[in-house]
Structure formats: structure tokens, C-alpha cells
Write an enzyme that holds these catalytic residues in place. Structure first.
Site, mmCIF file in Angstrom:
data_model
loop_
_atom_site.group_PDB
_atom_site.id
_atom_site.type_symbol
_atom_site.label_atom_id
_atom_site.label_comp_id
_atom_site.label_asym_id
_atom_site.label_seq_id
_atom_site.Cartn_x
_atom_site.Cartn_y
_atom_site.Cartn_z
ATOM 1 N N GLU A 53 12.549 -49.625 -50.013
ATOM 2 C CA GLU A 53 11.965 -48.871 -51.115
ATOM 3 C C GLU A 53 11.876 -49.721 -52.381
ATOM 4 O OE1 GLU A 53 14.656 -45.880 -48.872
ATOM 5 O OE2 GLU A 53 14.444 -48.046 -49.117
ATOM 6 N N CYS A 76 18.795 -43.969 -49.135
ATOM 7 C CA CYS A 76 20.248 -43.864 -49.286
ATOM 8 C C CYS A 76 20.603 -43.286 -50.649
ATOM 9 C CB CYS A 76 20.903 -45.227 -49.086
ATOM 10 S SG CYS A 76 20.451 -46.462 -50.335
ATOM 11 N N ALA A 162 18.528 -64.104 -7.295
ATOM 12 C CA ALA A 162 18.850 -65.460 -6.842
ATOM 13 C C ALA A 162 18.529 -65.556 -5.360
ATOM 14 C CB ALA A 162 20.322 -65.785 -7.082
ATOM 15 N N ALA A 164 19.254 -67.003 -1.363
ATOM 16 C CA ALA A 164 20.435 -66.872 -0.512
ATOM 17 C C ALA A 164 21.466 -67.967 -0.768
ATOM 18 C CB ALA A 164 20.019 -66.880 0.960
ATOM 19 N N TRP A 170 13.937 -71.667 -11.453
ATOM 20 C CA TRP A 170 13.688 -70.527 -12.326
ATOM 21 C C TRP A 170 12.872 -69.495 -11.567
ATOM 22 C CZ3 TRP A 170 16.378 -70.287 -16.635
ATOM 23 C CH2 TRP A 170 16.810 -71.466 -17.239
ATOM 24 N N THR A 196 28.766 -65.206 -13.886
ATOM 25 C CA THR A 196 27.603 -65.934 -14.392
ATOM 26 C C THR A 196 28.019 -67.257 -15.019
ATOM 27 O OG1 THR A 196 26.323 -63.912 -14.747
ATOM 28 C CG2 THR A 196 25.703 -65.840 -16.047
ATOM 29 N N ASP A 200 26.373 -70.425 -13.317
ATOM 30 C CA ASP A 200 25.220 -71.001 -14.017
ATOM 31 C C ASP A 200 25.589 -71.852 -15.229
ATOM 32 O OD1 ASP A 200 23.656 -69.626 -12.200
ATOM 33 O OD2 ASP A 200 23.342 -67.912 -13.535
ATOM 34 N N SER A 241 38.327 -61.152 -17.153
ATOM 35 C CA SER A 241 39.616 -60.446 -17.128
ATOM 36 C C SER A 241 40.792 -61.368 -16.825
ATOM 37 C CB SER A 241 39.564 -59.300 -16.118
ATOM 38 O OG SER A 241 39.248 -59.773 -14.825
#
Length: 380
Positions: A53, A76, A162, A164, A170, A196, A200, A241
Site C-alpha cells: 500500500e 495491517c 530411478a 532398476a 537425468w 537421498t 545422490d 534419524s
């Protein structure tokens, strides 16, 4: 032009702030003069900068007096790093304010009431659904007390992420991969699972061509503010974890801040000496409590996260009802075998299917980008 047409323009303006306003919302504003002609436009460009504003009123000058302001979010009514936008509208002599979405934040709400008390006509709810989609991340953060979660995946037409033998680079085109970096640049955090990271070794950083992005010279964002701050790279988050992240992993390369989320009983001493570690309750079968993880990110003022992998982690988020948007990049290719894009997600029978509704389908090079959101329970 109608109220809807002007509000749609305000929504377009708000989108220029995506990726740079966090933890604030994206907001756009259009100011008309008393004759109904556009006098000023603006959007909120970065946290701590002038609100939409104020930018639009500054552009309009004296022409704002007796005019109308179209704002995607209720102005606001509190003083933070900037003053109340409702007061700015009153001081400018605005006679009518049209709002798309009412502000759900109790600290900032009340602008519409202040304007009405001072004789300003206020209309609310114009293109509320459309404006709400554009501000979904911030609205989720305020309403649910956790970041908005977008799950991104890339797959073949038969749903394989992915081959086998585990190779995945890519599956999709350079155009799709460039679009993923746009998504990363709009997120406050990027989350990946330890699977991952081990498979990767991703960097999880944002890479754009030179001169690209909302802060580039000549862009609407650059033109709207004087010297905006540099873009802050998204926080990289590894869900690990048992603290198995290798100390040589590229996600620990220092190119962006990194947080490793481990279970409370994990031996994470070596990791903690290298990067920031947060300990969360262990919860099986997911490893850690994902709700606690999002709560921790919320405490860090992270408004939106991009969930990048892998399939087991995505399935866990979906099972917990913690995915707010899905962006899939589908390549015109078939594998017939290999890892699926999504792991177990708590579905044992067709009646338990996680139903989505398409929001957008856009080509990205030879691929398709599909954007969908969960169907609200009341619509099922």
C-alpha cells in the site's frame, strides 16, 4: 474496469515478491484516483521493506485522495518494522478499499475495522480464492502454525523416479531442472531424507542463470525498491534419524545453512561439530516426528518448505497429512522397473486414496509440470 479486474492486477503484482518477503506475506496493491484511473501500483518486495500500500500510495501521490485502493490482503493495523498500512491509506485520503483476503494474523488484523470507523467504504472477499492461492504459504503458516509444504518429484510416465540400478540423472529435461531451481528459490527451506543424501549426494542449493530471478537488475522487484537485501539461500534440512550423514556430503559444503534433524537418542557428536543439529522425538516407522520438525522450522520463521526426497520421506509426510501442494515433473519416457516416486503413504484400499485436484499443467521443455493440491475433506 471492474473490481475483479483491478484485483487481478493486484494479485499479479503480489507474485513479484515470491521468495523474498518471508516471513511476511506477498501483497499487491493498485490505487485508482477519484476518476477511476490507475494512479499507482506496488507490491511488498522484501521483509522490512515498504508494504504494498505504501509503495502504491507513494506512486499515486495526491491523486490517491478520494480514490480506491485494491489490496490482496487486509491492510495491517499494527506497527512492526513499518507503520500501519490502514493509517497510511487514511492519511492519503483513500475513500474506498477493496480487499481480497482478510488478515488471519491477530497481531496485524483490524485494518478494515479502522478504515470503516473513519468513514472509508471497505469491500472484502473480491477474488479471495485466487489471492489466497497466491499467498498459500503464508496463510498456512499463520493458520496452522507450521510451514506450507510442497512436495516436488520427477518421474517417467510410468511413475519411476530411478532405474532398476538406482540411476536417476537425468529423467527430466534441463528446462524442468531449471524450473526446480525457481521452486527452491521461493522456499524458506529444502528438505531431503538421508536416503537421498546417501544415494545422490545433492547440494540442495539454488542455481540460476546470471541475471535471472526476482532480484535481478531490471526486474519489477529491483525497480520497486532501493537496494533490496541479497536473497537469503534456503535452509537445507536433512532428515537423518540415526545421524548417518557423511561429513563429506555436499549438503555440508557451507554454500548455504544446513540443519540435520536426528532422533533424540542418535549419536550425532561428529555431525554437531560440523553443522547445526536438532534432536527430535523418535517416531517409528518414520524415524523422527515430522510434526515436531515442522514446528521447529516454524519457530525459525520458515514459512514454506520444498520437500525433495526421497520416496519414503514423501510417503511419510503424505501419511501424516503434511503435504499442501504437489509439483510433479513428468518426462515422456518409460522404465518399467525401478524406484517409484512415492513410498508407502498409509493407503491399504482404494477408499483411502489421497485425492488431489489439478491446479496447473504447464510444459517445461519436453516434459509436463503438474501442480495439484489435496482436495479438502469437506469436498470428498
Amino acid at each position: 474496469m471492474t473490481d475483479q479486474a483491478h484485483m487481478r492486477r493486484a494479485i499479479e503484482l503480489a507474485a513479484h515478491g515470491r521468495g523474498t518477503t518471508s516471513p511476511n506475506p506477498v501483497v499487491g496493491c493498485v490505487v485508482l484516483d477519484a476518476a477511476g484511473q490507475v494512479a499507482g501500483e506496488g507490491f511488498h518486495a522484501y521483509a522490512g521493506g515498504p508494504h504494498a500500500e505504501v509503495v502504491a500510495l507513494r506512486a499515486a501521490g495526491e491523486r490517491a485522495r478520494g480514490g480506491t485502493a485494491y489490496v490482496t490482503l487486509e491492510p495491517c493495523d499494527h506497527t512492526g518494522r513499518t507503520g500501519p498500512c490502514a493509517l497510511a491509506l487514511l492519511e492519503a485520503g483513500i475513500a474506498r478499499v477493496v480487499v481480497a483476503v482478510s488478515d488471519p494474523n491477530p497481531m496485524a488484523a483490524g485494518g478494515a475495522d479502522r478504515l470503516r470507523r473513519h468513514g472509508v467504504t471497505v469491500v472484502t472477499g473480491v477474488l479471495a480464492e485466487e489471492a489466497g492461492r497466491g499467498n498459500a504459504e503464508w496463510l498456512t503458516s499463520v493458520r496452522l502454525g507450521r510451514p506450507h509444504v510442497t512436495w516436488k518429484y520427477a518421474a517417467t510416465l510410468d511413475g519411476r523416479s530411478a532405474a532398476a540400478d538406482g540411476t536417476s540423472q537425468w529423467i527430466t529435461s534441463p528446462e524442468s531442472r531449471a524450473d526446480v531451481h525457481r521452486l527452491r528459490g521461493e522456499a524458506g527451506a529444502i528438505i531431503a531424507g538421508i536416503g537421498t543424501v546417501l544415494a545422490d549426494d545433492p547440494r540442495l542449493t539454488v542455481r540460476r542463470p546470471p541475471g535471472d530471478g526476482p532480484l535481478a537488475a531490471g526486474s519489477p522487484l529491483h525497480a520497486a525498491v532501493d537496494g533490496p537485501p541479497s536473497a537469503v539461500p534456503p535452509l537445507r534440512v536433512v532428515v537423518d534419524s540415526d545421524a548417518r550423514t557423511p561429513l563429506t556430503a555436499r549438503v555440508l559444503d557451507g554454500r548455504a545453512p544446513t540443519l540435520v534433524a536426528v532422533a533424540a537418542d542418535a549419536d550425532a557428536g561428529a555431525l554437531a561439530a560440523r553443522t547445526e543439529v536438532v534432536r527430535l522425538a523418535r517416531r517409528r516407522p518414520y524415524g523422527i516426528d515430522l510434526g515436531e520438525l515442522l514446528a521447529e522450522l516454524h519457530r525459525r520463521q520458515i514459512v514454506s518448505v520444498l520437500l525433495e526426497g526421497g520416496p519414503a520421506l514423501a510417503g511419510s509426510f503424505l501419511r501424516e497429512g503434511l503435504i499442501d501442494r504437489v509439483v510433479g515433473y513428468l518426462a515422456p519416457a518409460l522404465l518399467g522397473a525401478g524406484a517409484a516416486a512415492l513410498g508407502p503413504a498409509g493407503v491399504a484400499t482404494i477408499a483411502e486414496t489421497h485425492r488431489l485436484e489439478f491446479e496447473d499443467v504447464t510444459p517445461t521443455g519436453p516434459d509436463l509440470r503438474l501442480t495439484a493440491r489435496p482436495v479438502p475433506a469437506k469436498e470428498l
